[in-house]
Design a protein around this motif. Structure first.
Motif, short mmCIF file in Angstrom:
data_model
loop_
_atom_site.label_atom_id
_atom_site.label_comp_id
_atom_site.label_asym_id
_atom_site.label_seq_id
_atom_site.Cartn_x
_atom_site.Cartn_y
_atom_site.Cartn_z
N VAL A 96 28.85 16.62 33.19
CA VAL A 96 27.72 17.09 34.02
C VAL A 96 27.51 18.57 33.74
N ASP A 97 26.28 18.96 33.49
CA ASP A 97 25.92 20.36 33.27
C ASP A 97 26.47 21.20 34.42
N HIS A 98 27.01 22.39 34.10
CA HIS A 98 27.68 23.21 35.11
C HIS A 98 26.76 23.56 36.28
N SER A 99 25.53 23.94 36.01
CA SER A 99 24.64 24.32 37.13
C SER A 99 24.32 23.10 37.99
N GLN A 100 24.16 21.94 37.37
CA GLN A 100 23.92 20.72 38.15
C GLN A 100 25.16 20.35 38.94
N ALA A 101 26.34 20.53 38.35
CA ALA A 101 27.59 20.25 39.04
C ALA A 101 27.75 21.17 40.26
N LEU A 111 30.76 13.60 47.43
CA LEU A 111 30.20 13.97 46.14
C LEU A 111 29.63 12.74 45.43
N ALA A 112 30.33 11.63 45.46
CA ALA A 112 29.84 10.40 44.84
C ALA A 112 28.55 9.94 45.50
N ASN A 113 28.49 10.06 46.82
CA ASN A 113 27.28 9.67 47.56
C ASN A 113 26.09 10.54 47.18
N VAL A 114 26.29 11.84 47.15
CA VAL A 114 25.23 12.79 46.81
C VAL A 114 24.76 12.57 45.37
N ALA A 160 21.09 11.28 43.86
CA ALA A 160 20.37 12.14 42.91
C ALA A 160 20.20 11.45 41.55
N GLY A 161 20.74 10.25 41.40
CA GLY A 161 20.63 9.54 40.14
C GLY A 161 21.54 10.07 39.05
N VAL A 162 22.63 10.74 39.45
CA VAL A 162 23.58 11.30 38.49
C VAL A 162 24.81 10.40 38.44
N LYS A 163 25.16 9.96 37.24
CA LYS A 163 26.34 9.13 37.06
C LYS A 163 27.56 10.02 36.87
#
Length: 139
Positions: free
Chosen positions: A106-111, A62-65, A69-72
């Motif tokens: 993190v927004d639920h749909s993005q999560a 998950l951290a890798n993905v 994707a540029g998500v912290k």
């Protein structure tokens, strides 16, 4: 596949014995849970060990993905619930997994999207795909 690392553990006595890794870091007594007809008590079991390994591997995926994707991500938790039950096909046993995944901020749909992508990427998920039911539960 070219192996980059091989983990080795030796079990003696099955579900009521012991497990030791080749480097001695992992060393536990094994006890069959009361729910499976065992005595319970101090010690771990294969389902707990699998839950720990799957959860750790999945969170790293998950951290890798997320990084790609540029998500912290901060304060992520993955709770891996491994269940064992009767397999009606052969009267033996089968496993199922539910991963409870928390990604605060993190927004639920993005999560949910990141959780699915991590499931596609994770080696444990790849190994279980088509073999056991795995449910991703973004909380």
């Amino acid at each position: 596949m070219e192996a980059l690392y091989t983990a080795t553990a030796t079990v003696k006595g099955g579900r009521t014995g012991s497990v030791t890794s080749s480097d001695g870091v992992l060393k536990h007594d094994l006890k069959m849970p009361k729910e499976l007809g065992g005595s319970g008590g101090e010690g771990t079991n294969p389902e707990q060990l699998f839950a720990a390994g799957y959860g750790a591997c999945y969170e790293s995926a998950l951290a890798n993905v997320a990084r790609k994707a540029g998500v912290k991500l901060e304060d992520v938790t993955v709770t891996s619930n491994v269940s064992i039950g009767k397999d009606p096909a052969d009267d033996g046993f089968q496993l199922s997994v539910r991963l409870d995944i928390s990604m605060p901020g993190v927004d639920h749909s993005q999560a949910e999207d990141l959780a699915r992508k991590a499931h596609d990427f994770c080696p444990y998920s790849k190994a279980t795909r088509g073999n056991i039911d795995v449910v991703l539960n973004v909380v």
